[in-house]
Design an enzyme around this catalytic site. Structure first.
Site, PDB file in Angstrom:
ATOM      1  N   GLY A  15       0.825  -1.219   0.000  1.00  0.00           N
ATOM      2  CA  GLY A  15       0.000   0.000   0.000  1.00  0.00           C
ATOM      3  C   GLY A  15       0.849   1.255   0.000  1.00  0.00           C
ATOM      4  O   GLY A  15       0.494   2.258   0.639  1.00  0.00           O
ATOM      5  N   ALA A  16       1.961   1.221  -0.733  1.00  0.00           N
ATOM      6  CA  ALA A  16       2.873   2.375  -0.702  1.00  0.00           C
ATOM      7  C   ALA A  16       2.730   3.257  -1.943  1.00  0.00           C
ATOM      8  O   ALA A  16       3.611   4.058  -2.236  1.00  0.00           O
ATOM      9  CB  ALA A  16       4.312   1.891  -0.542  1.00  0.00           C
ATOM     10  N   GLY A  19      -0.752   7.770   0.446  1.00  0.00           N
ATOM     11  CA  GLY A  19      -0.918   7.962   1.879  1.00  0.00           C
ATOM     12  C   GLY A  19       0.260   7.590   2.770  1.00  0.00           C
ATOM     13  O   GLY A  19       1.421   7.938   2.512  1.00  0.00           O
ATOM     14  N   ILE A  20      -0.069   6.866   3.837  1.00  0.00           N
ATOM     15  CA  ILE A  20       0.899   6.539   4.888  1.00  0.00           C
ATOM     16  C   ILE A  20       2.026   5.644   4.359  1.00  0.00           C
ATOM     17  O   ILE A  20       3.208   5.861   4.664  1.00  0.00           O
ATOM     18  CB  ILE A  20       0.156   5.852   6.067  1.00  0.00           C
ATOM     19  CG1 ILE A  20      -0.843   6.840   6.696  1.00  0.00           C
ATOM     20  CG2 ILE A  20       1.127   5.312   7.109  1.00  0.00           C
ATOM     21  CD1 ILE A  20      -1.918   6.190   7.545  1.00  0.00           C
ATOM     22  N   GLY A  21       1.666   4.658   3.550  1.00  0.00           N
ATOM     23  CA  GLY A  21       2.669   3.723   3.019  1.00  0.00           C
ATOM     24  C   GLY A  21       3.687   4.433   2.142  1.00  0.00           C
ATOM     25  O   GLY A  21       4.899   4.168   2.232  1.00  0.00           O
ATOM     26  N   SER A 144      -5.428   0.416  13.594  1.00  0.00           N
ATOM     27  CA  SER A 144      -6.094   1.712  13.791  1.00  0.00           C
ATOM     28  C   SER A 144      -6.750   1.737  15.159  1.00  0.00           C
ATOM     29  O   SER A 144      -7.219   0.696  15.654  1.00  0.00           O
ATOM     30  CB  SER A 144      -7.174   1.914  12.726  1.00  0.00           C
ATOM     31  OG  SER A 144      -8.002   3.005  13.081  1.00  0.00           O
ATOM     32  N   TYR A 169     -14.666  -2.298   8.962  1.00  0.00           N
ATOM     33  CA  TYR A 169     -13.345  -1.664   9.066  1.00  0.00           C
ATOM     34  C   TYR A 169     -12.782  -1.829  10.485  1.00  0.00           C
ATOM     35  O   TYR A 169     -11.628  -2.261  10.655  1.00  0.00           O
ATOM     36  CB  TYR A 169     -13.452  -0.177   8.709  1.00  0.00           C
ATOM     37  CG  TYR A 169     -12.115   0.529   8.767  1.00  0.00           C
ATOM     38  CD1 TYR A 169     -11.173   0.348   7.750  1.00  0.00           C
ATOM     39  CD2 TYR A 169     -11.772   1.337   9.841  1.00  0.00           C
ATOM     40  CE1 TYR A 169      -9.933   0.975   7.809  1.00  0.00           C
ATOM     41  CE2 TYR A 169     -10.532   1.959   9.907  1.00  0.00           C
ATOM     42  CZ  TYR A 169      -9.620   1.783   8.888  1.00  0.00           C
ATOM     43  OH  TYR A 169      -8.379   2.381   8.958  1.00  0.00           O
TER      44      TYR A 169
HETATM   45  N1  NAP Z   1      -5.820   7.537   7.115  1.00  0.00           N
HETATM   46  C1  NAP Z   1      -6.139   7.333   8.386  1.00  0.00           C
HETATM   47  O1  NAP Z   1      -6.683   8.227   9.069  1.00  0.00           O
HETATM   48  C2  NAP Z   1      -5.851   5.996   9.015  1.00  0.00           C
HETATM   49  C3  NAP Z   1      -6.129   5.862  10.394  1.00  0.00           C
HETATM   50  C4  NAP Z   1      -5.847   4.635  10.990  1.00  0.00           C
HETATM   51  C5  NAP Z   1      -5.321   3.601  10.230  1.00  0.00           C
HETATM   52  N2  NAP Z   1      -5.085   3.755   8.897  1.00  0.00           N
HETATM   53  C6  NAP Z   1      -4.541   2.620   8.140  1.00  0.00           C
HETATM   54  O2  NAP Z   1      -3.436   3.042   7.371  1.00  0.00           O
HETATM   55  C7  NAP Z   1      -3.250   2.133   6.280  1.00  0.00           C
HETATM   56  C8  NAP Z   1      -2.930   2.931   5.014  1.00  0.00           C
HETATM   57  O3  NAP Z   1      -4.060   3.693   4.672  1.00  0.00           O
HETATM   58  P1  NAP Z   1      -3.995   5.196   4.128  1.00  0.00           P
HETATM   59  O4  NAP Z   1      -4.737   6.018   5.117  1.00  0.00           O
HETATM   60  O5  NAP Z   1      -2.612   5.550   3.767  1.00  0.00           O
HETATM   61  O6  NAP Z   1      -4.946   5.063   2.854  1.00  0.00           O
HETATM   62  P2  NAP Z   1      -4.682   5.243   1.276  1.00  0.00           P
HETATM   63  O7  NAP Z   1      -4.010   6.543   1.002  1.00  0.00           O
HETATM   64  O8  NAP Z   1      -6.006   4.980   0.654  1.00  0.00           O
HETATM   65  O9  NAP Z   1      -3.660   4.073   0.932  1.00  0.00           O
HETATM   66  C9  NAP Z   1      -4.090   2.727   0.847  1.00  0.00           C
HETATM   67  C10 NAP Z   1      -3.065   1.945   0.075  1.00  0.00           C
HETATM   68  O10 NAP Z   1      -3.522   0.590  -0.044  1.00  0.00           O
HETATM   69  C11 NAP Z   1      -3.496   0.207  -1.405  1.00  0.00           C
HETATM   70  N3  NAP Z   1      -4.525  -0.778  -1.749  1.00  0.00           N
HETATM   71  C12 NAP Z   1      -5.873  -0.639  -1.623  1.00  0.00           C
HETATM   72  N4  NAP Z   1      -6.489  -1.736  -2.103  1.00  0.00           N
HETATM   73  C13 NAP Z   1      -5.515  -2.579  -2.548  1.00  0.00           C
HETATM   74  C14 NAP Z   1      -5.514  -3.848  -3.165  1.00  0.00           C
HETATM   75  N5  NAP Z   1      -6.659  -4.511  -3.427  1.00  0.00           N
HETATM   76  N6  NAP Z   1      -4.326  -4.415  -3.500  1.00  0.00           N
HETATM   77  C15 NAP Z   1      -3.169  -3.765  -3.254  1.00  0.00           C
HETATM   78  N7  NAP Z   1      -3.093  -2.562  -2.670  1.00  0.00           N
HETATM   79  C16 NAP Z   1      -4.259  -1.965  -2.336  1.00  0.00           C
HETATM   80  C17 NAP Z   1      -3.752   1.498  -2.161  1.00  0.00           C
HETATM   81  O11 NAP Z   1      -3.367   1.339  -3.513  1.00  0.00           O
HETATM   82  P3  NAP Z   1      -3.905   2.339  -4.672  1.00  0.00           P
HETATM   83  O12 NAP Z   1      -2.972   3.517  -4.632  1.00  0.00           O
HETATM   84  O13 NAP Z   1      -3.768   1.514  -5.913  1.00  0.00           O
HETATM   85  O14 NAP Z   1      -5.325   2.698  -4.332  1.00  0.00           O
HETATM   86  C18 NAP Z   1      -2.884   2.461  -1.366  1.00  0.00           C
HETATM   87  O15 NAP Z   1      -1.524   2.330  -1.730  1.00  0.00           O
HETATM   88  C19 NAP Z   1      -4.505   1.285   6.211  1.00  0.00           C
HETATM   89  O16 NAP Z   1      -4.225   0.006   6.754  1.00  0.00           O
HETATM   90  C20 NAP Z   1      -5.492   2.030   7.113  1.00  0.00           C
HETATM   91  O17 NAP Z   1      -6.433   1.163   7.713  1.00  0.00           O
HETATM   92  C21 NAP Z   1      -5.335   4.946   8.283  1.00  0.00           C
END
Ligand code: NAP
Length: 285
Positions: A15-16, A19-21, A144, A169
């Site tokens: 997931g890089a 966002g966070i990744g 989370s 979620y």
């Molecule tokens: N944002 C927050 O406030 C928050 C809070 C607590 C925990 N988290 C956790 O942080 C983690 C990262 O989330 P984020 O907030 O950075 O969200 P994000 O920006 O939506 O990033 C999600 C990443 O996961 C990838 N992904 C989604 N579906 C996929 C699939 N089927 N196969 C492979 N990769 C896939 C996305 O790829 P694409 O670029 O192709 O879409 C993207 O790289 C998650 O586990 C989330 O639960 C986030």
């Protein structure tokens, strides 16, 4: 933040592409770590690698492709990784999503459970031998604080009877903890550590992707009080690289500090139960 020499270490981050990744990959590459990111879209992933190289100033950034909601793709990804790389120092399980409406994967499983939990479980187990051969090595699970609101229905983990995006979620993020704690128990003494974290409320694609339904809940004001992806990635980078957590395992971190996750998340029976179900669903049993 880190004095560790990461220059000969290999980091695999899911997931890089966003966002966070992505922010974590950039920070680790900037420290000199060799970074392999996992993306699902070839163009987006290649462009992200180019961007991370440019921003971090490091040429040691590569990618592998996989849709992590499909078990066959995870198996292919693990095989490809093992073919190309002879070590794995840190695995960051981060890819995840929020799905307002119930969706099924190609394997006929509920999407949130599968992407957010089962992909962590399967990929980690498939790469465990590489991690064990590269000790001291680390697994970092992005969970989370939403886990505290989880009320998983153990008789219907696929949520076929009643679906709520929030419950799906929150439960998946609880499962990230059950998995981390159970795996830490199983890996005790192996030299492979496992920790989980809450990154804070971070302004990322998780909130802004209209297809995932959360966007309408996020007003410009709430966006203002959210963290940047770089800030959200700090605890990921800390757990992946800091010498301060060498040998520490089975813990939950918020803002680089060990914290207690919910009482329910610390139930070892529930963790074992989830492990067994996950083994059956992935055919690892
Ligand atoms: N944002 C927050 O406030 C928050 C809070 C607590 C925990 N988290 C956790 O942080 C983690 C990262 O989330 P984020 O907030 O950075 O969200 P994000 O920006 O939506 O990033 C999600 C990443 O996961 C990838 N992904 C989604 N579906 C996929 C699939 N089927 N196969 C492979 N990769 C896939 C996305 O790829 P694409 O670029 O192709 O879409 C993207 O790289 C998650 O586990 C989330 O639960 C986030």
């Amino acid at each position: 933040m880190s004095d560790m020499d990461v220059s000969n270490k290999l980091f695999l981050i899911t997931g890089a592409t966003s966002g966070i990744g992505k922010a974590a990959a950039q920070a680790i590459a900037a420290q000199g770590g060799r970074v392999v990111i996992v993306g699902r879209n070839p163009q987006k992933t290649a462009a992200t690698v180019a961007e991370i190289k440019q921003v971090s100033g490091s040429p040691a950034v590569e990618y592998l492709l996989a849709d992590l909601s499909a078990q066959a793709e995870i198996r292919r990804l693990a095989a490809e990784f093992q073919q190309r790389y002879d070590r794995l120092d840190v695995l960051v399980n981060n890819a995840g999503g929020f799905f307002m409406r119930r969706q099924e994967t190609v394997d006929g499983l509920e999407m949130t459970f599968t992407l957010n939990h089962l992909s962590y479980f399967l990929l980690t187990n498939l790469l465990l031998d590489r991690l064990k051969a590269s000790t001291p090595s680390r697994i970092v699970n992005v969970s989370s604080g939403a886990e505290s609101g989880a009320k998983p229905d153990w008789d219907d983990l696929q949520m076929t009877k009643k679906y709520s995006g929030f419950q799906a979620y929150a439960s998946s993020k609880r499962f990230n903890l059950y998995f981390a704690y159970e795996l830490a128990r199983r890996l005790d003494g192996s030299g492979v550590t496992v920790n989980a974290l809450h990154p804070g409320a971070v302004a990322t694609g998780l909130w802004s992707n209209p297809a995932r339904g959360l966007a309408r809940l996020v007003t410009p004001f709430t966006r203002l009080v959210m963290r940047s992806p770089e800030k959200g990635a700090e605890t990921v980078v800390y757990l992946a690289t800091s010498p301060e957590v060498e040998g520490i395992s089975g813990k939950y971190f918020v803002d680089t500090k060990a914290k207690y996750s919910s009482r329910a998340s610390q139930d070892p029976e529930a963790a074992r139960r989830l492990w067994q179900i996950s083994e059956e669903l992935t055919g690892l049993a």
